[in-house]
Design an enzyme around this catalytic site. Structure first.
Site, mmCIF file in Angstrom:
data_model
loop_
_atom_site.group_PDB
_atom_site.id
_atom_site.type_symbol
_atom_site.label_atom_id
_atom_site.label_comp_id
_atom_site.label_asym_id
_atom_site.label_seq_id
_atom_site.Cartn_x
_atom_site.Cartn_y
_atom_site.Cartn_z
ATOM 1 N N SER A 95 -4.963 0.874 1.035
ATOM 2 C CA SER A 95 -4.803 -0.191 2.040
ATOM 3 C C SER A 95 -3.573 0.143 2.869
ATOM 4 C CB SER A 95 -4.583 -1.547 1.361
ATOM 5 O OG SER A 95 -5.599 -1.833 0.459
ATOM 6 N N LYS A 170 -9.462 -5.252 5.772
ATOM 7 C CA LYS A 170 -8.686 -5.396 4.528
ATOM 8 C C LYS A 170 -7.446 -6.258 4.752
ATOM 9 C CE LYS A 170 -6.925 -4.666 0.441
ATOM 10 N NZ LYS A 170 -7.447 -5.208 -0.809
ATOM 11 N N LYS A 238 3.523 -5.401 1.274
ATOM 12 C CA LYS A 238 3.196 -4.337 2.230
ATOM 13 C C LYS A 238 2.039 -4.795 3.132
ATOM 14 C CE LYS A 238 0.259 -1.769 0.618
ATOM 15 N NZ LYS A 238 -1.071 -1.284 0.403
HETATM 16 P P1 NAD Z 1 -0.650 2.660 -7.949
HETATM 17 O O1 NAD Z 1 0.787 2.695 -7.569
HETATM 18 O O2 NAD Z 1 -1.042 2.245 -9.333
HETATM 19 O O3 NAD Z 1 -1.320 4.122 -7.707
HETATM 20 C C1 NAD Z 1 -1.002 4.961 -6.646
HETATM 21 C C2 NAD Z 1 -1.121 6.403 -7.121
HETATM 22 O O4 NAD Z 1 -0.833 7.269 -6.020
HETATM 23 C C3 NAD Z 1 -0.137 6.776 -8.230
HETATM 24 O O5 NAD Z 1 -0.863 7.300 -9.320
HETATM 25 C C4 NAD Z 1 0.750 7.848 -7.622
HETATM 26 O O6 NAD Z 1 1.065 8.865 -8.548
HETATM 27 C C5 NAD Z 1 -0.144 8.404 -6.536
HETATM 28 N N1 NAD Z 1 0.625 9.050 -5.471
HETATM 29 C C6 NAD Z 1 1.613 8.516 -4.708
HETATM 30 N N2 NAD Z 1 2.082 9.437 -3.857
HETATM 31 C C7 NAD Z 1 1.378 10.579 -4.089
HETATM 32 C C8 NAD Z 1 1.418 11.881 -3.556
HETATM 33 N N3 NAD Z 1 2.299 12.216 -2.611
HETATM 34 N N4 NAD Z 1 0.548 12.803 -4.022
HETATM 35 C C9 NAD Z 1 -0.332 12.496 -4.999
HETATM 36 N N5 NAD Z 1 -0.417 11.254 -5.549
HETATM 37 C C10 NAD Z 1 0.447 10.334 -5.107
HETATM 38 O O7 NAD Z 1 -1.364 1.753 -6.864
HETATM 39 P P2 NAD Z 1 -2.802 1.027 -6.956
HETATM 40 O O8 NAD Z 1 -2.613 -0.345 -7.496
HETATM 41 O O9 NAD Z 1 -3.788 1.945 -7.574
HETATM 42 O O10 NAD Z 1 -3.113 0.829 -5.395
HETATM 43 C C11 NAD Z 1 -3.517 1.919 -4.561
HETATM 44 C C12 NAD Z 1 -3.939 1.340 -3.215
HETATM 45 O O11 NAD Z 1 -5.029 0.424 -3.414
HETATM 46 C C13 NAD Z 1 -2.829 0.557 -2.503
HETATM 47 O O12 NAD Z 1 -2.898 0.792 -1.120
HETATM 48 C C14 NAD Z 1 -3.171 -0.888 -2.822
HETATM 49 O O13 NAD Z 1 -2.688 -1.778 -1.831
HETATM 50 C C15 NAD Z 1 -4.698 -0.827 -2.867
HETATM 51 N N6 NAD Z 1 -5.343 -1.850 -3.689
HETATM 52 C C16 NAD Z 1 -4.861 -2.139 -4.938
HETATM 53 C C17 NAD Z 1 -5.507 -3.130 -5.690
HETATM 54 C C18 NAD Z 1 -4.999 -3.519 -7.073
HETATM 55 O O14 NAD Z 1 -5.443 -4.554 -7.593
HETATM 56 N N7 NAD Z 1 -4.126 -2.733 -7.705
HETATM 57 C C19 NAD Z 1 -6.618 -3.806 -5.175
HETATM 58 C C20 NAD Z 1 -7.102 -3.454 -3.922
HETATM 59 C C21 NAD Z 1 -6.457 -2.466 -3.184
#
Ligand code: NAD
Length: 295
Positions: A95, A170, A238
């Site tokens: 997102s 979104k 964010k």
């Molecule tokens: P998270 O922080 O658990 O996971 C993000 C992952 O990205 C981590 O594993 C991190 O190691 C990886 N990462 C970051 N920088 C990187 C790089 N340079 N190279 C490789 N990997 C890298 O976050 P999340 O909760 O999984 O959310 C991810 C996205 O999904 C966000 O944009 C969030 O807003 C969206 N989202 C989350 C949810 C939720 O309930 N958690 C629901 C809908 C949408």
């Protein structure tokens, strides 16, 4: 079976990639920390760099925290762009900013590749169950090509429009969710302070016009004090930041969104940025000098 890439294996990315692997696809994986062992089954392979993922895969998914992370993974030295060749497709399921997404898509298109923005709703539960809502922006042909893969991760899959429109959808989703959490938090705080049992109030309201998924799931979290994420306050901040920045550019006022963003800011200022967004109720509790239920 397609050659797929998946970059970003956090709360959401790990189970989403898991569905692609379980379906028998060859999936090349990369995340900032170590690729979880649980994912290295079937035809899954860990790659040392995101460039290697892009070189080996035809369709590259990303599930990263924020706009700068996607920009870095795509365009930094040794990034995805360096590994792309004509005919590949980049699918960003994070997102992030709708406006920056349009620029990312143009740069990827200039390399002869398609770009889809495909953020999701449904949280960790939906990611694990393969029942996410997926809102997509991009060209029809690329959407049709990737659709069977989206169907492994989600149920309600909509091509909203061109690049950026998935992300705009979104942001709209996040406005609705934040305002609902604030409404449920205020209602339960009011009821609890008035001496009513908030669990009974929630139960009663679930049968009426005020019923919602947020009252059901987040209301229960507020009462049971289960604030482990789920969806972190910091990530929702964010998203509301994207809404308010967009509103400023577009010249529209979003007063309730601004208010919800301030409540989340209270949480972060008090060290709660990594709690689930249902902990927004803690900001109301701090102001009201009363807790919905005992911690
Ligand atoms: P998270 O922080 O658990 O996971 C993000 C992952 O990205 C981590 O594993 C991190 O190691 C990886 N990462 C970051 N920088 C990187 C790089 N340079 N190279 C490789 N990997 C890298 O976050 P999340 O909760 O999984 O959310 C991810 C996205 O999904 C966000 O944009 C969030 O807003 C969206 N989202 C989350 C949810 C939720 O309930 N958690 C629901 C809908 C949408």
């Amino acid at each position: 079976m397609s050659k797929l890439g998946f970059i970003g294996l956090g709360i959401m990315g790990a189970p989403m990639a898991g569905h692609l692997i379980a379906a028998g696809h060859e999936v090349f994986l990369n995340t900032r920390s170590k690729v979880p062992d649980a994912l290295l089954t079937g035809k899954a392979l860990a790659c040392a760099t995101v460039q290697e993922v892009a070189q080996k895969a035809d369709i590259i998914f990303m599930m990263l925290p924020d706009t700068p992370d996607v920009a870095h993974v795509l365009f930094a030295e040794g990034g995805v762009a360096a590994g792309l060749s004509k005919g590949k497709t980049v699918v960003d399921m994070s997102s992030i900013s709708p406006m920056d997404t349009k620029q990312f898509a143009k740069k990827v298109n200039a390399l002869g590749c398609d770009y889809l923005d495909a953020p999701v709703s449904g949280g960790e539960v939906g990611a694990k169950a393969g029942s996410l809502t997926i809102m997509i922006g991009g060209p029809d042909a690329a959407f049709e090509r990737v659709k069977p893969l989206f169907e492994l991760m989600g149920k309600n899959i909509t091509l909203v429009g061109g690049n950026g429109d998935g992300q705009t959808c979104k942001v709209a989703n996040q406005i609705i969710v934040a305002l609902n959490i604030a409404a449920v938090g205020e209602a339960l705080l009011f009821a609890s302070k008035a001496g009513a049992d908030p669990a009974k109030v929630r139960q009663a309201l679930m049968g009426g016009f005020a019923a919602s998924r947020i009252l059901e799931v987040h209301g229960e979290r507020m009462i049971k004090r289960t604030f482990n994420p789920g969806f972190r306050i910091g990530l929702h901040q964010k998203d509301l930041g994207l809404a308010l920045a967009g509103a400023r550019t577009l010249g529209v006022a979003l007063p309730q969104t601004a208010s919800a963003a301030q409540l989340m800011q209270v949480c972060s200022a008090n060290g709660m940025q990594d709690l689930d967004h249902s902990a927004l109720v803690r900001a109301l509790e701090l102001m009201g000098g009363h807790e919905v239920a005992k911690t």
